[in-house]
Scaffold this active site. Structure first.
Site, mmCIF file in Angstrom:
data_model
loop_
_atom_site.group_PDB
_atom_site.id
_atom_site.type_symbol
_atom_site.label_atom_id
_atom_site.label_comp_id
_atom_site.label_asym_id
_atom_site.label_seq_id
_atom_site.Cartn_x
_atom_site.Cartn_y
_atom_site.Cartn_z
ATOM 1 N N ILE A 99 0.816 -1.227 0.000
ATOM 2 C CA ILE A 99 0.000 0.000 0.000
ATOM 3 C C ILE A 99 0.846 1.273 0.000
ATOM 4 O O ILE A 99 0.320 2.369 -0.035
ATOM 5 C CB ILE A 99 -1.017 0.037 1.166
ATOM 6 C CG1 ILE A 99 -0.328 -0.242 2.495
ATOM 7 C CG2 ILE A 99 -2.165 -0.928 0.919
ATOM 8 C CD1 ILE A 99 -1.212 0.077 3.694
ATOM 9 N N HIS A 103 9.011 -11.528 4.386
ATOM 10 C CA HIS A 103 8.326 -11.204 3.128
ATOM 11 C C HIS A 103 9.336 -10.860 2.042
ATOM 12 O O HIS A 103 10.454 -10.443 2.323
ATOM 13 C CB HIS A 103 7.351 -10.036 3.319
ATOM 14 C CG HIS A 103 7.975 -8.795 3.886
ATOM 15 N ND1 HIS A 103 8.177 -8.623 5.237
ATOM 16 C CD2 HIS A 103 8.441 -7.667 3.303
ATOM 17 C CE1 HIS A 103 8.737 -7.441 5.462
ATOM 18 N NE2 HIS A 103 8.925 -6.843 4.289
HETATM 19 P P1 5GP Z 1 9.830 -3.908 4.818
HETATM 20 O O1 5GP Z 1 10.304 -2.506 4.933
HETATM 21 O O2 5GP Z 1 9.571 -4.524 6.166
HETATM 22 O O3 5GP Z 1 10.683 -4.767 3.940
HETATM 23 O O4 5GP Z 1 8.456 -3.817 4.046
HETATM 24 C C1 5GP Z 1 7.219 -3.776 4.641
HETATM 25 C C2 5GP Z 1 6.255 -3.315 3.587
HETATM 26 O O5 5GP Z 1 4.949 -3.560 4.049
HETATM 27 C C3 5GP Z 1 6.349 -1.822 3.285
HETATM 28 O O6 5GP Z 1 6.701 -1.639 1.917
HETATM 29 C C4 5GP Z 1 4.956 -1.297 3.602
HETATM 30 O O7 5GP Z 1 4.499 -0.381 2.642
HETATM 31 C C5 5GP Z 1 4.113 -2.543 3.581
HETATM 32 N N1 5GP Z 1 2.976 -2.502 4.489
HETATM 33 C C6 5GP Z 1 2.973 -2.108 5.788
HETATM 34 N N2 5GP Z 1 1.741 -2.222 6.299
HETATM 35 C C7 5GP Z 1 0.948 -2.705 5.311
HETATM 36 C C8 5GP Z 1 -0.446 -3.047 5.241
HETATM 37 O O8 5GP Z 1 -1.216 -2.936 6.189
HETATM 38 N N3 5GP Z 1 -0.890 -3.523 4.047
HETATM 39 C C9 5GP Z 1 -0.075 -3.679 2.966
HETATM 40 N N4 5GP Z 1 -0.615 -4.155 1.851
HETATM 41 N N5 5GP Z 1 1.234 -3.373 2.995
HETATM 42 C C10 5GP Z 1 1.731 -2.893 4.160
#
Ligand code: 5GP
Ligand code: ZN
Length: 138
Positions: free
Chosen positions: A32, A100
């Site tokens: 998102i 992820h």
């Molecule tokens: P990280 O920085 O941990 O690799 O990535 C986490 C990702 O999760 C971020 O790009 C962020 O935009 C996404 N994200 C966080 N909360 C949500 C959510 O509630 N829904 C979705 N679809 N993505 C999320």
């Protein structure tokens, strides 16, 4: 399911998402806060905080789904390039502690912050580190 994990809540259907694919072991949904249109996240249904703890089966399933989704993103958007990216720890920009992979379409010269210039390293240092890391592989 881990308490207070936003991705576990998405798996459980407690929080909505824009789903693009799911199978028995994995789920893929739109990020998102997309870096570019078509930015998708792929997760195992089971909760693991990071690459160090994820099971062999879950990481394999996640990688398989990520490639499948990457092909679909490429077919849909024809981006100039694509990163399949995975972050561990705050310094590596991990913000959600549920393992992820990002399927991240890229545009030529988009200056996304994860690009770095190629600067030749010190070969002695590289060789000595290769030996230390090789000894640590289990
Ligand atoms: P990280 O920085 O941990 O690799 O990535 C986490 C990702 O999760 C971020 O790009 C962020 O935009 C996404 N994200 C966080 N909360 C949500 C959510 O509630 N829904 C979705 N679809 N993505 C999320
Ligand atoms: Zn979780």
């Amino acid at each position: 399911m881990a308490a207070d994990c936003i991705f576990c809540k998405i798996v459980a259907g407690e929080i909505p998402c824009f789903k693009v694919f799911e199978d028995e072991d994995t789920l893929a949904f739109m990020d998102i806060n997309p870096v570019h249109p078509g930015h998708v996240l792929v997760i195992p249904r089971e909760h693991y905080p990071n690459v160090f703890e994820v099971s062999d089966e879950a990481i394999a399933a996640t990688a398989r789904t990520a490639r499948r989704v990457a092909r679909a993103v490429r077919a849909t958007l024809q981006p100039d390039g694509m990163n399949l990216l995975q972050c561990n720890g705050e310094a590596a920009a991990q913000s959600v502690l549920h393992f992820h992979m990002h399927v991240l379409p890229r545009a030529m010269n988009d200056r996304a912050a994860l690009n770095w210039p190629l600067k030749p390293g010190n070969m002695d240092e590289i060789q000595s580190l290769s030996k230390r890391i090789a000894r640590a592989v289990e």
